[in-house]
Design an enzyme around this catalytic site. Structure first.
Site, PDB file in Angstrom:
ATOM      1  N   TRP A  35      17.137  62.895   3.713  1.00 24.44           N
ATOM      2  CA  TRP A  35      15.815  62.955   4.351  1.00 24.44           C
ATOM      3  C   TRP A  35      15.878  63.614   5.727  1.00 24.44           C
ATOM      4  O   TRP A  35      14.949  63.525   6.506  1.00 24.44           O
ATOM      5  CB  TRP A  35      15.234  61.555   4.485  1.00 24.44           C
ATOM      6  CG  TRP A  35      16.171  60.566   5.139  1.00 24.44           C
ATOM      7  CD1 TRP A  35      16.401  60.391   6.477  1.00 24.44           C
ATOM      8  CD2 TRP A  35      17.019  59.640   4.464  1.00 24.44           C
ATOM      9  NE1 TRP A  35      17.332  59.420   6.683  1.00 24.44           N
ATOM     10  CE2 TRP A  35      17.738  58.925   5.459  1.00 24.44           C
ATOM     11  CE3 TRP A  35      17.256  59.329   3.122  1.00 24.44           C
ATOM     12  CZ2 TRP A  35      18.660  57.933   5.147  1.00 24.44           C
ATOM     13  CZ3 TRP A  35      18.183  58.345   2.816  1.00 24.44           C
ATOM     14  CH2 TRP A  35      18.865  57.663   3.817  1.00 24.44           C
ATOM     15  N   ARG A  36      16.983  64.267   6.021  1.00 24.22           N
ATOM     16  CA  ARG A  36      17.179  64.791   7.371  1.00 24.22           C
ATOM     17  C   ARG A  36      17.523  66.272   7.349  1.00 24.22           C
ATOM     18  O   ARG A  36      18.184  66.760   6.433  1.00 24.22           O
ATOM     19  CB  ARG A  36      18.307  64.014   8.050  1.00 24.22           C
ATOM     20  CG  ARG A  36      18.727  64.563   9.394  1.00 24.22           C
ATOM     21  CD  ARG A  36      19.969  63.862   9.911  1.00 24.22           C
ATOM     22  NE  ARG A  36      19.661  62.528  10.387  1.00 24.22           N
ATOM     23  CZ  ARG A  36      20.580  61.693  10.861  1.00 24.22           C
ATOM     24  NH1 ARG A  36      21.847  62.049  10.878  1.00 24.22           N
ATOM     25  NH2 ARG A  36      20.237  60.494  11.303  1.00 24.22           N
ATOM     26  N   GLU A  52      11.436  56.426   6.291  1.00 26.52           N
ATOM     27  CA  GLU A  52      11.179  55.469   7.371  1.00 26.52           C
ATOM     28  C   GLU A  52      10.807  54.094   6.814  1.00 26.52           C
ATOM     29  O   GLU A  52      11.248  53.063   7.325  1.00 26.52           O
ATOM     30  CB  GLU A  52      10.071  55.984   8.284  1.00 26.52           C
ATOM     31  CG  GLU A  52      10.485  57.128   9.182  1.00 26.52           C
ATOM     32  CD  GLU A  52      11.599  56.735  10.137  1.00 26.52           C
ATOM     33  OE1 GLU A  52      11.558  55.628  10.704  1.00 26.52           O
ATOM     34  OE2 GLU A  52      12.527  57.547  10.318  1.00 26.52           O
ATOM     35  N   THR A  58      16.772  47.818   6.563  1.00 30.01           N
ATOM     36  CA  THR A  58      17.700  48.109   5.470  1.00 30.01           C
ATOM     37  C   THR A  58      18.672  49.197   5.923  1.00 30.01           C
ATOM     38  O   THR A  58      18.272  50.136   6.614  1.00 30.01           O
ATOM     39  CB  THR A  58      16.933  48.584   4.218  1.00 30.01           C
ATOM     40  OG1 THR A  58      15.942  47.610   3.876  1.00 30.01           O
ATOM     41  CG2 THR A  58      17.860  48.761   3.029  1.00 30.01           C
ATOM     42  N   TYR A  97      12.228  43.238   0.744  1.00 24.32           N
ATOM     43  CA  TYR A  97      11.063  43.392   1.625  1.00 24.32           C
ATOM     44  C   TYR A  97       9.972  44.209   0.928  1.00 24.32           C
ATOM     45  O   TYR A  97       9.570  45.283   1.376  1.00 24.32           O
ATOM     46  CB  TYR A  97      11.466  44.061   2.939  1.00 24.32           C
ATOM     47  CG  TYR A  97      12.533  43.315   3.698  1.00 24.32           C
ATOM     48  CD1 TYR A  97      12.226  42.184   4.440  1.00 24.32           C
ATOM     49  CD2 TYR A  97      13.861  43.738   3.644  1.00 24.32           C
ATOM     50  CE1 TYR A  97      13.218  41.492   5.136  1.00 24.32           C
ATOM     51  CE2 TYR A  97      14.852  43.047   4.324  1.00 24.32           C
ATOM     52  CZ  TYR A  97      14.524  41.935   5.068  1.00 24.32           C
ATOM     53  OH  TYR A  97      15.507  41.251   5.745  1.00 24.32           O
ATOM     54  N   TYR A 135       7.887  51.391  16.550  1.00 29.17           N
ATOM     55  CA  TYR A 135       9.146  52.099  16.304  1.00 29.17           C
ATOM     56  C   TYR A 135       8.985  53.156  15.220  1.00 29.17           C
ATOM     57  O   TYR A 135       9.379  54.314  15.387  1.00 29.17           O
ATOM     58  CB  TYR A 135      10.255  51.124  15.906  1.00 29.17           C
ATOM     59  CG  TYR A 135      11.429  51.832  15.280  1.00 29.17           C
ATOM     60  CD1 TYR A 135      12.326  52.541  16.068  1.00 29.17           C
ATOM     61  CD2 TYR A 135      11.608  51.858  13.894  1.00 29.17           C
ATOM     62  CE1 TYR A 135      13.387  53.233  15.510  1.00 29.17           C
ATOM     63  CE2 TYR A 135      12.662  52.542  13.329  1.00 29.17           C
ATOM     64  CZ  TYR A 135      13.544  53.226  14.132  1.00 29.17           C
ATOM     65  OH  TYR A 135      14.576  53.931  13.571  1.00 29.17           O
ATOM     66  N   ASP A 153      15.454  51.499  18.623  1.00 28.25           N
ATOM     67  CA  ASP A 153      15.789  50.469  17.635  1.00 28.25           C
ATOM     68  C   ASP A 153      17.010  49.699  18.133  1.00 28.25           C
ATOM     69  O   ASP A 153      17.424  49.846  19.295  1.00 28.25           O
ATOM     70  CB  ASP A 153      16.028  51.082  16.259  1.00 28.25           C
ATOM     71  CG  ASP A 153      17.273  51.968  16.218  1.00 28.25           C
ATOM     72  OD1 ASP A 153      17.873  52.217  17.281  1.00 28.25           O
ATOM     73  OD2 ASP A 153      17.646  52.397  15.118  1.00 28.25           O
ATOM     74  N   CYS A 215      33.346  59.092  21.607  1.00 29.95           N
ATOM     75  CA  CYS A 215      31.959  59.093  22.087  1.00 29.95           C
ATOM     76  C   CYS A 215      31.710  60.233  23.073  1.00 29.95           C
ATOM     77  O   CYS A 215      32.475  60.401  24.038  1.00 29.95           O
ATOM     78  CB  CYS A 215      31.640  57.757  22.755  1.00 29.95           C
ATOM     79  SG  CYS A 215      29.937  57.657  23.372  1.00 29.95           S
ATOM     80  N   CYS A 221      29.867  56.147  30.525  1.00 22.05           N
ATOM     81  CA  CYS A 221      29.568  54.770  30.114  1.00 22.05           C
ATOM     82  C   CYS A 221      30.171  53.764  31.094  1.00 22.05           C
ATOM     83  O   CYS A 221      31.390  53.724  31.297  1.00 22.05           O
ATOM     84  CB  CYS A 221      30.109  54.513  28.702  1.00 22.05           C
ATOM     85  SG  CYS A 221      29.728  52.853  28.093  1.00 22.05           S
TER      86      CYS A 221
END
Length: 356
Positions: A35-36, A52, A58, A97, A135, A153, A215, A221
């Site tokens: 989906w991206r 979404e 999930t 859900y 969101y 999120d 990272c 950080c």
């Protein structure tokens, strides 16, 4: 230069470089998901909408098994809007859900009826759609239209708290978290940035054993290397409540099993089920204890059900119907009911070749 302006400039440049380094990391290491797309908004907002809804509460790993079959059956918002809700439930089985499936179906109908099949592109109109909160609205607008929305999120909250070493309880500092997350969001590439920061939280800045050496933000950080790193953010987890009840597999002399459709309100609404209660027993006469039980977790509740067997030719519950066991797969059942049947198979040899 005024010292205040100087430090403000430094902060802005730091945020700019953080966003740029994250986007560069994403281009090389971001997850490949059906989906991206990388490089901007997805060309089909419907794909984003379905993903979404599926991803609400999930994991990506779970959704991957359901997304493609769902899209093959309902490839457009029009096909979903025209579908029977019960069929939508069947393709949603296992995701849990189920109110999300009903809300997605209603939203598809709203888009077709009220928006002429065109997806709304303003926050005000998106929030009018069933099942979409703050969101999901931000994520949808960023990913589907590349609009400058900040997605916040659990992953983003964790990253921001660790990056700036925010150790106060999350509920007390949400406005500060939101402010810092918005400042980092790249306004020119919001779709890629939203995907990038979610990926950073999913595969690098994980709750346990974060991969700090991989990272892109490791040098900035403030929590890196600290012994309390894994305890950031401070989010108290509510204790799970526990309920005990019973579920009944009811057979007639023809070998059929009784099912009923759950009410359209509340938990598991719209799905089929074997009669059950989360408060003791239903008091059926001659119910046989199968000796089996199942447990299932619903967000903050652990439900334990003892399994009973009943033999009768008359439905002892309202709206019950007897169906051939081999036809059970034609009806949408929840994961809980699938667990019940699977657990009972060893003691029901006559129907052991049937799957729900």
């Amino acid at each position: 230069m005024d010292i205040g302006i100087f430090f403000a400039y430094i902060i802005i440049m730091t945020e700019y470089h953080l966003a740029a380094s994250l986007l560069n990391w994403y281009q090389h290491h971001g997850r490949s998901l059906p989906w991206r797309v990388k490089g901007g908004a997805h060309p089909d907002p419907y794909v984003v909408l379905v993903s979404e809804f599926m991803l609400q509460q999930t994991t990506v790993k779970t959704v991957l098994d359901y997304f493609s079959p769902f899209m093959r059956r309902f490839p457009t918002v029009e096909s979903l809007a025209a579908a029977d809700l019960e069929e939508v439930y069947r393709y949603w089985q296992g995701l849990g859900y189920y109110t999300r499936a009903r809300s997605l179906h209603t939203t598809a109908q709203t888009i077709v009826k009220d928006f002429g099949g065109r997806f709304p592109q303003t926050r005000e109109n998106v929030l009018k759609l069933k099942g979409i909160g703050a969101y999901t609205a931000s994520s949808f607008l960023a990913l589907a239209f590349n609009l400058p929305e900040t997605v916040i999120d659990g992953n983003v909250i964790r990253i921001i708290c660790r990056l700036y070493h925010l150790t106060e309880p999350v509920e007390q500092i949400l406005p500060l978290i939101r402010e810092k997350a918005q400042a980092l969001t790249d306004p020119q590439h919001p779709a890629d940035y939203a995907s990038a920061i979610m990926d950073l939280g999913a595969v690098i800045c994980t709750p346990k054993k974060p991969q700090c050496l991989l990272c892109p933000w490791q040098n900035a950080c403030l929590s890196r290397g600290l012994p309390e790193l894994e305890q950031i953010p401070d989010r108290a987890k509510p204790a799970k409540k526990e309920k005990n009840g019973s579920v009944y597999l009811i057979f007639n002399t023809a070998g059929q099993i009784l099912i009923r459709k759950r009410s359209e309100k509340g938990l598991l609404s719209g799905l089929y089920e074997f009669p059950w209660t989360d408060e003791g027993t239903l008091g059926f006469n001659d119910a046989e204890d199968s000796g089996e039980a199942v447990s299932h977790i619903f967000t903050h509740i652990r439900l334990n059900l003892k399994i009973y067997i009943v033999h009768t030719n008359a439905s002892p519950v309202a709206d019950g119907r007897f169906v051939d066991i081999e036809k059970l797969s034609d009806y949408p059942f929840s994961t809980l009911m699938k667990k019940v049947y699977a657990k009972s198979l060893p003691s029901l040899s006559s129907v052991s070749d049937v799957s729900v």
